[in-house]
Structure formats: structure tokens, C-alpha cells
Design a protein around this motif. Sequence first.
Motif, short mmCIF file in Angstrom:
data_model
loop_
_atom_site.label_atom_id
_atom_site.label_comp_id
_atom_site.label_asym_id
_atom_site.label_seq_id
_atom_site.Cartn_x
_atom_site.Cartn_y
_atom_site.Cartn_z
N SER A 21 -19.63 47.37 -21.02
CA SER A 21 -20.31 47.92 -22.55
C SER A 21 -21.61 46.87 -21.68
N ALA A 22 -22.68 47.94 -21.20
CA ALA A 22 -24.10 47.19 -20.56
C ALA A 22 -24.82 46.99 -21.95
N ASP A 23 -24.48 45.47 -21.68
CA ASP A 23 -24.50 45.19 -23.48
C ASP A 23 -25.70 43.67 -22.65
N SER A 24 -25.95 41.92 -23.88
CA SER A 24 -26.85 41.61 -23.24
C SER A 24 -26.47 40.58 -21.74
N THR A 25 -24.94 40.87 -22.01
CA THR A 25 -24.64 40.04 -19.95
C THR A 25 -25.70 41.04 -18.93
N VAL A 26 -25.46 41.85 -19.07
CA VAL A 26 -26.00 42.79 -17.77
C VAL A 26 -27.68 42.44 -17.45
N HIS A 27 -28.12 42.51 -18.53
CA HIS A 27 -29.55 42.42 -18.38
C HIS A 27 -30.40 40.33 -18.03
N MET A 28 -29.16 39.87 -18.47
CA MET A 28 -29.42 38.15 -17.75
C MET A 28 -30.06 38.46 -16.03
N CYS A 29 -31.21 37.62 -16.21
CA CYS A 29 -31.36 36.61 -14.96
C CYS A 29 -29.98 36.02 -14.49
N VAL A 30 -29.41 36.45 -12.71
CA VAL A 30 -28.65 35.13 -12.40
C VAL A 30 -28.94 35.19 -12.13
N ASP A 31 -28.12 34.51 -10.55
CA ASP A 31 -27.64 33.66 -9.01
C ASP A 31 -29.12 34.93 -8.19
N GLY A 32 -29.50 34.57 -7.31
CA GLY A 32 -30.02 35.86 -6.72
C GLY A 32 -30.93 36.78 -7.19
N GLN A 33 -30.97 36.76 -8.24
CA GLN A 33 -32.05 38.07 -8.95
C GLN A 33 -33.31 37.91 -8.44
N THR A 34 -34.05 38.88 -8.03
CA THR A 34 -35.27 38.50 -7.35
C THR A 34 -36.33 39.68 -8.64
N ASP A 35 -35.66 41.12 -8.94
CA ASP A 35 -36.78 41.63 -10.24
C ASP A 35 -36.04 41.95 -11.93
N CYS A 36 -35.67 40.33 -11.84
CA CYS A 36 -35.47 40.22 -13.37
C CYS A 36 -36.52 39.69 -14.05
N VAL A 37 -36.20 40.38 -15.32
CA VAL A 37 -37.69 39.29 -16.75
C VAL A 37 -36.79 38.77 -17.08
N PRO A 38 -36.66 37.42 -17.33
CA PRO A 38 -36.19 36.59 -18.01
C PRO A 38 -36.61 36.98 -19.64
N GLY A 39 -35.26 37.17 -20.79
CA GLY A 39 -35.27 37.09 -21.62
C GLY A 39 -35.15 39.00 -22.42
N ARG A 40 -34.60 39.39 -21.50
CA ARG A 40 -34.08 41.04 -21.90
C ARG A 40 -33.10 41.14 -22.08
N GLU A 41 -32.16 40.10 -21.80
CA GLU A 41 -30.91 39.74 -22.68
C GLU A 41 -30.91 39.77 -24.20
N PHE A 42 -31.68 39.12 -24.87
CA PHE A 42 -31.97 39.19 -26.35
C PHE A 42 -32.47 40.40 -27.11
N VAL A 43 -31.68 40.64 -28.06
CA VAL A 43 -32.31 41.58 -29.58
C VAL A 43 -32.64 41.08 -30.29
N SER A 44 -34.36 41.68 -30.18
CA SER A 44 -34.56 41.21 -31.34
C SER A 44 -33.91 41.55 -32.83
N ASP A 45 -34.38 40.50 -33.76
CA ASP A 45 -33.77 41.18 -35.33
C ASP A 45 -34.14 42.37 -35.35
N ASP A 46 -35.75 42.67 -35.35
CA ASP A 46 -36.36 43.57 -36.03
C ASP A 46 -35.73 44.98 -35.56
N LEU A 47 -34.67 45.45 -34.65
CA LEU A 47 -34.48 46.54 -33.86
C LEU A 47 -33.18 46.76 -34.85
N VAL A 48 -32.31 45.66 -35.11
CA VAL A 48 -31.46 46.03 -35.59
C VAL A 48 -31.38 46.48 -37.33
N VAL A 49 -30.62 47.99 -37.22
CA VAL A 49 -31.07 48.73 -37.85
C VAL A 49 -29.72 47.94 -39.20
N GLY A 50 -28.73 47.81 -38.87
CA GLY A 50 -28.09 47.17 -39.55
C GLY A 50 -26.30 46.50 -39.18
#
Length: 233
Positions: free
Chosen positions: A176-205
Motif C-alpha cells: 500500500s503506497a500510503d502515508s508511510t511511504v511518503h514519510m521522511c526516514v533516516d538517511g533520506q535527503t530528498d524527502c519533503v517533511p509533511g507529505r505523508e499527511f492528507v488534507s481533510d479538504d481532499l477527502v471526498v467521503g
Amino acid sequence: MPIWQETIILLVIAVLLAVVLKAFFVQAFYIPSESMEPGLVKNDRILVQKVSYWGGGSPSRGDVVVFKDPGGWLGAEDVQGPDSPVTKALEKVGLYPSGGHLVKRVVGVAGDTIKCCDEQGRISVNGVTVDEQGYALPGKNGQTECYGPMTGNCNWTAGPVPAGHVFVMGDNRAHSADSTVHMCVDGQTDCVPGREFVSDDLVVGKVFALVWPLSHFGGVGGADAFDKVPDAK
């Protein structure tokens, strides 16, 4: 009134009702991948209700939600819609299941901290372990089995979740390519912090029913697994 005129009027009314239902109340989607197995299987048809999040309402822990791509979450195969002009037109008015969205389970809401994993492979939210055996499939990291392995390990912490956002995971934790895939983990240098969270405004239902195939017909459970999780302090 001639039959042909009556038929046209009925079709127009049906389309208008479908447009209104899709815009405000209920919309049909299909499951694009195996990420929500075992409960939701690829190509299953689901119904999503929008009423729960009206008037400032927001997703709750355990909800299975459909949301728009926050940016770079969907692969090319996930955004393919209907092929024929007829099905494309039906999708637009809500008479054919839509694609191009993601379906995941809300694991954390605003203020929550999610941690993976204890000795039994369970995640915890706000310090309380969550038993997900009833709906989720664990994955393996080497010799370790846990319910959050998509980062490549079973030892990570996410959050606190920002206000107006959620942290989501697929039930099939190994695929599952979910929030865990978009987290910044140790050793990553090209990661954008906060990308793992989904805005409530994007939720359809919120997914409330699996309607096709009939052999899978029913509701979507699992929300009660989070009943003992306290609100973030």
C-alpha cells in the motif's frame, strides 16, 4: 405524451438526480489496487457517502475514506478511467464508478502520534496499541512481521498530525503506497517533511458499502479497533 418524449424526460430526470447525488450525497468508486485487501479487493465497486463530513465534520480514526491525490501518490495505472465515450460520460454524471482517487483507512487525526511497532507487531496511536487483526494484513521486514512495514522497517514514528489533516494506511500493509511511504526516514535527503499527511479538504467521503460483486456485498468494518485510543493532549 408520446413514448419517445416520455422516455427522454425520464432520462433527463435520471441524469439530473445522478448529478445531484454525486455532488452532494453519494458517489460510486472502484478499488484500483490490492492495497485494501482483504476487505476490499481490486475492482470492487464501493459507495462513498459525503454527509458525515458536512458542516465542518472531519474523518475519524478507523474510517475508510476516498480522497484525491495529494500529489505524486498515484501511479499511471491508477489514474486510468473508462475507455469508451459512453462509460466516460456515465462517470461524469455519477452513473459509473469513478477512478483516479485513493482509498485508505484513517489511522491518525489532528494531534495524533502514530508509532510502529510493539513486540507483537501492532501500531500504537497516542500510546495505545491498536489490534488490527480483524481487518488488516501484516507485512514482513526481514524476519519481523508487523502492521506498518512500507517504510522498509518496523520502527518508525509519525506525527503529531497537523490540524486539518489525517494519516492514512492501506489495510494490506505490505502493498500500500500510503502515508508511510511518503514519510521522511533516516538517511533520506530528498524527502519533503509533511507529505505523508492528507488534507481533510481532499477527502471526498467515507466508504459505507461494498456493492459489487454481490459475493462481497456488505459494509466496511474496523473502526471499532480505535475505540480505546484517547484524543491527543
